[in-house]
Motif scaffolding. Sequence first.
Motif, PDB file in Angstrom:
ATOM      1  N   PHE A 179      34.156  33.143  44.176  1.00 49.27           N
ATOM      2  CA  PHE A 179      34.772  34.353  43.757  1.00 49.27           C
ATOM      3  C   PHE A 179      35.032  35.300  44.960  1.00 49.27           C
ATOM      4  CE2 PHE A 179      33.427  34.519  39.142  1.00 49.27           C
ATOM      5  CZ  PHE A 179      34.794  34.633  38.722  1.00 49.27           C
ATOM      6  N   GLN A 180      34.315  35.343  45.880  1.00 52.07           N
ATOM      7  CA  GLN A 180      34.517  36.038  47.374  1.00 52.07           C
ATOM      8  C   GLN A 180      35.748  35.459  48.089  1.00 52.07           C
ATOM      9  OE1 GLN A 180      30.603  36.019  48.948  1.00 52.07           O
ATOM     10  NE2 GLN A 180      29.918  37.788  48.088  1.00 52.07           N
ATOM     11  N   GLU A 181      35.870  34.323  48.277  1.00 53.16           N
ATOM     12  CA  GLU A 181      36.927  33.460  48.860  1.00 53.16           C
ATOM     13  C   GLU A 181      38.216  33.972  48.289  1.00 53.16           C
ATOM     14  OE1 GLU A 181      36.217  29.516  48.825  1.00 53.16           O
ATOM     15  OE2 GLU A 181      34.546  29.640  50.540  1.00 53.16           O
ATOM     16  N   ALA A 182      38.124  33.884  46.774  1.00 49.14           N
ATOM     17  CA  ALA A 182      39.416  34.069  46.221  1.00 49.14           C
ATOM     18  C   ALA A 182      39.957  35.681  46.056  1.00 49.14           C
ATOM     19  CB  ALA A 182      39.048  33.755  44.611  1.00 49.14           C
ATOM     20  N   LEU A 183      38.687  36.145  46.302  1.00 49.77           N
ATOM     21  CA  LEU A 183      39.135  37.807  46.296  1.00 49.77           C
ATOM     22  C   LEU A 183      39.180  38.403  47.731  1.00 49.77           C
ATOM     23  CD1 LEU A 183      36.678  39.083  43.549  1.00 49.77           C
ATOM     24  CD2 LEU A 183      39.081  38.935  43.216  1.00 49.77           C
ATOM     25  N   ALA A 184      39.028  37.601  48.541  1.00 50.77           N
ATOM     26  CA  ALA A 184      39.049  37.977  50.141  1.00 50.77           C
ATOM     27  C   ALA A 184      40.402  38.802  50.311  1.00 50.77           C
ATOM     28  CB  ALA A 184      38.869  36.853  51.237  1.00 50.77           C
ATOM     29  N   PRO A 185      41.438  38.327  50.195  1.00 49.57           N
ATOM     30  CA  PRO A 185      42.794  39.082  50.443  1.00 49.57           C
ATOM     31  C   PRO A 185      43.183  40.546  49.664  1.00 49.57           C
ATOM     32  CG  PRO A 185      43.373  36.616  49.800  1.00 49.57           C
ATOM     33  CD  PRO A 185      42.173  36.909  49.508  1.00 49.57           C
ATOM     34  N   LEU A 186      42.484  40.459  48.375  1.00 49.81           N
ATOM     35  CA  LEU A 186      42.544  41.919  47.867  1.00 49.81           C
ATOM     36  C   LEU A 186      41.411  42.738  48.464  1.00 49.81           C
ATOM     37  CD1 LEU A 186      43.653  43.311  45.323  1.00 49.81           C
ATOM     38  CD2 LEU A 186      41.834  42.353  44.021  1.00 49.81           C
ATOM     39  N   LEU A 190      42.556  46.426  49.891  1.00 52.23           N
ATOM     40  CA  LEU A 190      41.726  47.488  49.405  1.00 52.23           C
ATOM     41  C   LEU A 190      41.188  48.222  50.674  1.00 52.23           C
ATOM     42  CD1 LEU A 190      40.159  46.270  46.132  1.00 52.23           C
ATOM     43  CD2 LEU A 190      42.128  47.981  46.247  1.00 52.23           C
ATOM     44  N   ALA A 191      40.385  47.549  51.493  1.00 56.60           N
ATOM     45  CA  ALA A 191      39.957  48.236  52.770  1.00 56.60           C
ATOM     46  C   ALA A 191      40.951  48.745  53.592  1.00 56.60           C
ATOM     47  CB  ALA A 191      39.001  47.011  53.751  1.00 56.60           C
ATOM     48  N   LYS A 192      42.203  48.303  53.590  1.00 57.76           N
ATOM     49  CA  LYS A 192      43.296  48.841  54.486  1.00 57.76           C
ATOM     50  C   LYS A 192      43.674  49.913  53.957  1.00 57.76           C
ATOM     51  CE  LYS A 192      47.508  47.529  56.995  1.00 57.76           C
ATOM     52  NZ  LYS A 192      48.560  46.435  57.035  1.00 57.76           N
ATOM     53  N   LEU A 193      43.936  50.107  52.700  1.00 57.92           N
ATOM     54  CA  LEU A 193      44.187  51.228  51.879  1.00 57.92           C
ATOM     55  C   LEU A 193      43.457  52.420  51.821  1.00 57.92           C
ATOM     56  CD1 LEU A 193      45.948  49.537  48.451  1.00 57.92           C
ATOM     57  CD2 LEU A 193      47.048  50.545  50.461  1.00 57.92           C
ATOM     58  N   ASP A 194      42.142  52.112  51.895  1.00 58.41           N
ATOM     59  CA  ASP A 194      40.967  52.935  52.026  1.00 58.41           C
ATOM     60  C   ASP A 194      40.935  53.578  53.621  1.00 58.41           C
ATOM     61  OD1 ASP A 194      40.010  52.760  49.454  1.00 58.41           O
ATOM     62  OD2 ASP A 194      38.429  51.325  50.216  1.00 58.41           O
TER      63      ASP A 194
END
Length: 208
Positions: A179-186, A190-194
């Motif tokens: 899950f972490q690998e699949a969600l890494a781009p998202l 999100l971190a960049k948007l924050d």
Amino acid sequence: MSRFQELAFTPLVKQHQQEHGSRRQYERMAEHSPSGSTLGPDEQTFIGLRDSFYMASVSETGWPYVQHRGGPKGFVHPIDSSLIGFADLRGNKQYISLGNFDHDPRVALFFMDYPNQTRLKILGRVEVHEHDSKAPALIESFRPADKSSVVERVILVHVEGFDWNCPQHITPRYTVEEFQEALAPLTQKLAKLDEENAKLREKLRSLK
């Protein structure tokens, strides 16, 4: 005919295949199947990427017993094209599989890749190394990175046949790591948007 089919497709199995209309299909598959029992690069790579498998053995009472074994990816070692092995770690100390091996060394293994709905079946014979002269070196070579794990023995499996299953009826499942690998781009987005939002809020405060 593949070695797996020779071992698994008994006369009674073939009888049911004939009754249910699949016998001819498997006869055609047997004409193009490799006759040997050696694991190729695809099988060895697949095994080396798994973090768990299921192992079936047969007891002295004739009852089958299925055990789940898990560990870090690569804890099952393809040693060569006909031999795989793994460190047997201390668990609940029931030793059911170990006792079954003393009675009958034959095992069936299922290696599952749930996200890709892929399954590799292996039939083999077990060789246990615990108190013999080869055990210390084998235990050391199979010892996991987690030093808190107690390796009691090394179990080698001599492959006698294998078969790939179709994906039908394999429900996709995912580990936390997957899950972490699949969600890494998202997560990165999100971190960049924050970070951008924090800079905008700081800029707005400075204009007041």
